[in-house]
Design an enzyme around this catalytic site. Structure first.
Site, PDB file in Angstrom:
ATOM      1  N   ASP A   1      41.758  76.399  48.644  1.00 32.99           N
ATOM      2  CA  ASP A   1      42.030  77.812  48.283  1.00 32.99           C
ATOM      3  C   ASP A   1      42.416  78.542  49.547  1.00 32.99           C
ATOM      4  OD1 ASP A   1      41.089  77.309  45.678  1.00 32.99           O
ATOM      5  OD2 ASP A   1      39.103  77.734  46.076  1.00 32.99           O
TER       6      ASP A   1
ATOM      7  N   ARG B   1      44.487  65.069  42.851  1.00 35.28           N
ATOM      8  CA  ARG B   1      44.143  66.391  42.091  1.00 35.28           C
ATOM      9  C   ARG B   1      44.711  66.321  40.620  1.00 35.28           C
ATOM     10  NH1 ARG B   1      42.377  71.936  43.017  1.00 35.28           N
ATOM     11  NH2 ARG B   1      41.920  72.554  40.928  1.00 35.28           N
TER      12      ARG B   1
ATOM     13  N   ASP C   1      40.130  70.479  46.584  1.00 37.92           N
ATOM     14  CA  ASP C   1      40.607  71.929  46.221  1.00 37.92           C
ATOM     15  C   ASP C   1      40.991  72.735  47.526  1.00 37.92           C
ATOM     16  OD1 ASP C   1      40.837  73.758  44.209  1.00 37.92           O
ATOM     17  OD2 ASP C   1      38.505  74.035  44.037  1.00 37.92           O
TER      18      ASP C   1
ATOM     19  N   ARG D   1      36.466  67.865  41.140  1.00 38.65           N
ATOM     20  CA  ARG D   1      37.771  67.768  41.724  1.00 38.65           C
ATOM     21  C   ARG D   1      37.667  66.730  42.904  1.00 38.65           C
ATOM     22  NH1 ARG D   1      38.579  73.010  41.208  1.00 38.65           N
ATOM     23  NH2 ARG D   1      37.914  72.730  38.962  1.00 38.65           N
TER      24      ARG D   1
HETATM   25  N1  ROI Z   1      30.992  74.548  43.544  1.00 43.34           N
HETATM   26  C1  ROI Z   1      30.741  74.072  44.858  1.00 43.34           C
HETATM   27  N2  ROI Z   1      29.437  74.085  45.282  1.00 43.34           N
HETATM   28  N3  ROI Z   1      31.607  73.940  45.785  1.00 43.34           N
HETATM   29  C2  ROI Z   1      33.191  74.302  45.248  1.00 43.34           C
HETATM   30  O1  ROI Z   1      33.986  74.055  46.193  1.00 43.34           O
HETATM   31  C3  ROI Z   1      33.274  74.517  44.089  1.00 43.34           C
HETATM   32  N4  ROI Z   1      34.388  74.525  43.647  1.00 43.34           N
HETATM   33  C4  ROI Z   1      34.887  74.912  42.152  1.00 43.34           C
HETATM   34  C5  ROI Z   1      33.844  74.992  41.160  1.00 43.34           C
HETATM   35  C6  ROI Z   1      33.834  73.774  40.196  1.00 43.34           C
HETATM   36  C7  ROI Z   1      33.908  76.225  40.501  1.00 43.34           C
HETATM   37  N5  ROI Z   1      32.421  74.948  41.916  1.00 43.34           N
HETATM   38  C8  ROI Z   1      32.366  74.783  42.919  1.00 43.34           C
HETATM   39  O2  ROI Z   1      36.213  74.658  41.865  1.00 43.34           O
END
Ligand code: ROI
Length: 158
Positions: free
Chosen positions: A97, A82, A95, A92
């Site tokens: 979260d 990342r 991620d 990315r």
């Molecule tokens: N869009 C989708 N479909 N899935 C994600 O996990 C995701 N994560 C993000 C951003 C770039 C906002 N868009 C995303 O961080």
């Protein structure tokens, strides 16, 4: 504590990124990976000129504090390439979260739980509800009522 974590990737073979992340999550000290949702393919939220995402949600049962768990998540993101400080809402490799940490409401610099965007994102709500159909977002009520607002467009189960 039971904690739900959202996973997302759209770079560097996203399915492999998520599979590697599952192994890494399972290796966090004092933490069990209880369950993982299906993998979903979703249209990017944000600039449209980026690859589709693969998304999933896992349930962890962790003895770590929310901050200690967050630090582990960030170190897994960093190990999987990342790069921070790219374009906002850009692509990315991984991620992770923290969506929910038990029923706690946390509002600190760097850690807001429940995740403030989760209610607006069907690529979070759909895998979360697959694991926990009756789950509540602390302070906001049932997650399924937010899915009624987002709709199910742009996401398919792999
Ligand atoms: N869009 C989708 N479909 N899935 C994600 O996990 C995701 N994560 C993000 C951003 C770039 C906002 N868009 C995303 O961080």
């Amino acid at each position: 504590m039971e904690s739900y974590i959202g996973l997302g990737s759209n770079l560097g073979d996203p399915e492999t990124q998520l599979t590697s992340a599952l192994a890494a999550l399972n290796g966090i000290p004092d933490t069990d990976l209880v369950r993982c949702s299906s993998f979903y393919r979703s249209k990017p939220l944000g600039p449209g000129d980026q690859p589709d995402f693969i998304n999933a949600v896992v349930l962890l049962d962790s003895g770590l504090t929310a901050n200690a768990l967050l630090a582990r998540l960030q170190s897994i993101e960093n190990r999987q390439g990342r790069v921070r400080g790219g374009i906002q809402w850009g692509p990315r490799t991984l991620d992770l979260d923290m969506l929910l940490y038990g029923a706690e409401v946390i509002d600190e610099p760097g850690l807001i739980v429940p995740h403030p965007e989760m209610r607006h994102r069907n690529f979070v709500l759909i895998p979360l509800l697959e694991l926990a159909p009756d789950i509540e977002i602390p302070g906001l009520g049932r997650a399924d009522k937010f899915l009624a607002d987002t709709g199910r467009a742009g996401i398919t189960k792999l």
